[in-house]
Design a protein around this motif. Structure first.
Motif, mmCIF file in Angstrom:
data_model
loop_
_atom_site.group_PDB
_atom_site.id
_atom_site.type_symbol
_atom_site.label_atom_id
_atom_site.label_comp_id
_atom_site.label_asym_id
_atom_site.label_seq_id
_atom_site.Cartn_x
_atom_site.Cartn_y
_atom_site.Cartn_z
ATOM 1 N N GLU A 1 48.057 51.974 31.859
ATOM 2 C CA GLU A 1 47.849 53.277 32.481
ATOM 3 C C GLU A 1 48.996 53.638 33.414
ATOM 4 O OE1 GLU A 1 42.964 53.409 32.300
ATOM 5 O OE2 GLU A 1 43.952 52.703 34.123
ATOM 6 N N HIS B 1 44.132 47.089 31.374
ATOM 7 C CA HIS B 1 44.171 48.537 31.207
ATOM 8 C C HIS B 1 45.083 49.189 32.229
ATOM 9 C CE1 HIS B 1 40.521 47.855 28.827
ATOM 10 N NE2 HIS B 1 40.698 49.055 28.331
ATOM 11 N N ARG C 1 36.582 53.195 23.530
ATOM 12 C CA ARG C 1 37.803 53.752 22.940
ATOM 13 C C ARG C 1 37.910 53.383 21.464
ATOM 14 N NH1 ARG C 1 40.743 51.363 25.926
ATOM 15 N NH2 ARG C 1 41.626 49.813 24.534
ATOM 16 N N THR D 1 46.184 54.244 26.042
ATOM 17 C CA THR D 1 45.663 55.222 26.990
ATOM 18 C C THR D 1 46.497 56.478 26.858
ATOM 19 O OG1 THR D 1 44.991 55.562 29.289
ATOM 20 C CG2 THR D 1 47.135 54.550 28.931
#
Length: 344
Positions: free
Chosen positions: A248, A244, A25, A142
């Motif tokens: 998310e 993460h 990313r 994200t």
């Protein structure tokens, strides 16, 4: 000005873990402005003498690359670790809350770094006091997924994380056994059995509890869809650097129940109402039942579930790609543009 940036990641695409997702990313976010490549080890034989900056993920596992950068940019014959221009060390949860207390290689990596990057707001406090001035917080990002209209029953719960001790899957196993099959709570558990014994415990829990399913490892798009469809994400970790799956969930309109550890508080905020004490399955079950009751009987806006929805929505913009890209560009600028010495 366009710079050459090398990202060192101990895990590449084949690992499909948090380090790789971060490296990939960051590469994508920086490439419109800089030349970027990802390597497992530096130097890598790709004209590394022209690299302007290194972002090294993991103080211990990338220690050889960090030392090589420090030594290559040192002045004089006697080389000892000290802040090195162009070097940022990115600290994971095991770095912050384990390795830098006990591992000499991780400790040396801290000394080489010009900047120490942490991935959640409480990260700087875990550093030695003398090094906190080098800390930079870069919240990860994200994409936002549409918040789905979810059924009133059953309460859909998901936990995501490869089965290893740091993720505390034992808490979820215990919680599943405290919940009766007819309570209106169903649990999906996603993650590969990195610890074989924990895999056996997951299988045993699935046999004993019809409302618990262990789905093993899924692709990232499959995981995101499972998170999006759930009412609640459970994140029970013992150690975490900035998960993460938490962001998310927040960016998918799914509320989070999380262990009360610094890595989760740094993501969700000090006043978040969805914490349970680490390893306390009974407290987790109480929160799940309160969420079930609120989803099944949505009256008023004072329920725990409504509070969680509002708090997650408030945090969601912090995990946008625009915010992360701005923080990364500011970091690269600091690494490649040393402050000018005062005149006189």
């Amino acid at each position: 000005m366009n710079k050459k940036i090398v990202i060192v990641s101990p895990a590449l695409a084949d690992a499909n873990n948090g380090n790789w997702q971060t490296a990939q990313r960051w590469c994508r976010l920086l490439r419109p402005h800089h030349a970027v490549r990802i390597v497992r080890q530096w130097p890598d034989g790709q004209h590394q003498q022209h690299d302007d900056a290194m972002l090294a993920l993991h103080a211990r596992r990338s220690a050889d690359s960090i030392t090589a950068w420090g030594e290559a940019h040192a002045s004089g014959d006697h080389v000892e670790p000290k802040p090195t221009p162009g070097l940022a060390v990115v600290l994971t949860g095991t770095d912050l809350y384990q390795d830098i207390q006990t591992d000499a290689h991780a400790q040396q990596s801290l000394q080489w770094a010009q900047r120490l990057v942490v991935l959640q707001e409480r990260g700087p406090a875990a550093l030695p006091a003398a090094l906190r001035s080098r800390a930079v917080v870069v919240l990860q990002s994200t994409g936002a997924w549409q918040t789905l209209v979810k059924p009133r029953t059953p309460l859909r719960v998901v936990m995501v994380g490869h089965l290893r001790d740091e993720k505390s899957p034992q808490t979820l196993f215990a919680a599943a056994r405290l919940i009766a099959p007819d309570e209106g709570i169903v649990i999906d558990h996603i993650g590969a059995p990195l610890d074989a014994a924990l895999g056996e415990q997951a299988r045993a829990t699935a046999v004993a509890c019809s409302h618990y399913r262990w789905l093993g490892e899924l692709t990232h798009p499959q995981v995101r869809r499972r998170i999006q469809r759930a009412h609640v994400l459970v994140h029970a970790s013992r150690i975490e650097g900035g998960a993460h799956v938490v962001m998310e969930a927040v960016r998918s309109g799914t509320v989070v129940l999380a262990s009360h550890i610094d890595g989760n508080v740094g993501m969700l905020g000090d006043n978040y109402v969805g914490y349970f004490e680490w390893n306390n399955a009974a407290e987790l079950v109480q929160l799940l039942r309160r969420c079930r009751d609120a989803v099944g009987n949505p009256v008023g806006q004072d329920s725990l579930y409504a509070q969680l929805q509002a708090q997650c929505a408030q945090r969601a913009p912090l995990f946008s790609a625009e915010a992360e890209q701005a923080a990364l560009l500011q970091l690269v600028h600091a690494l490649t543009n040393p402050p000018r010495a005062p005149k006189g």
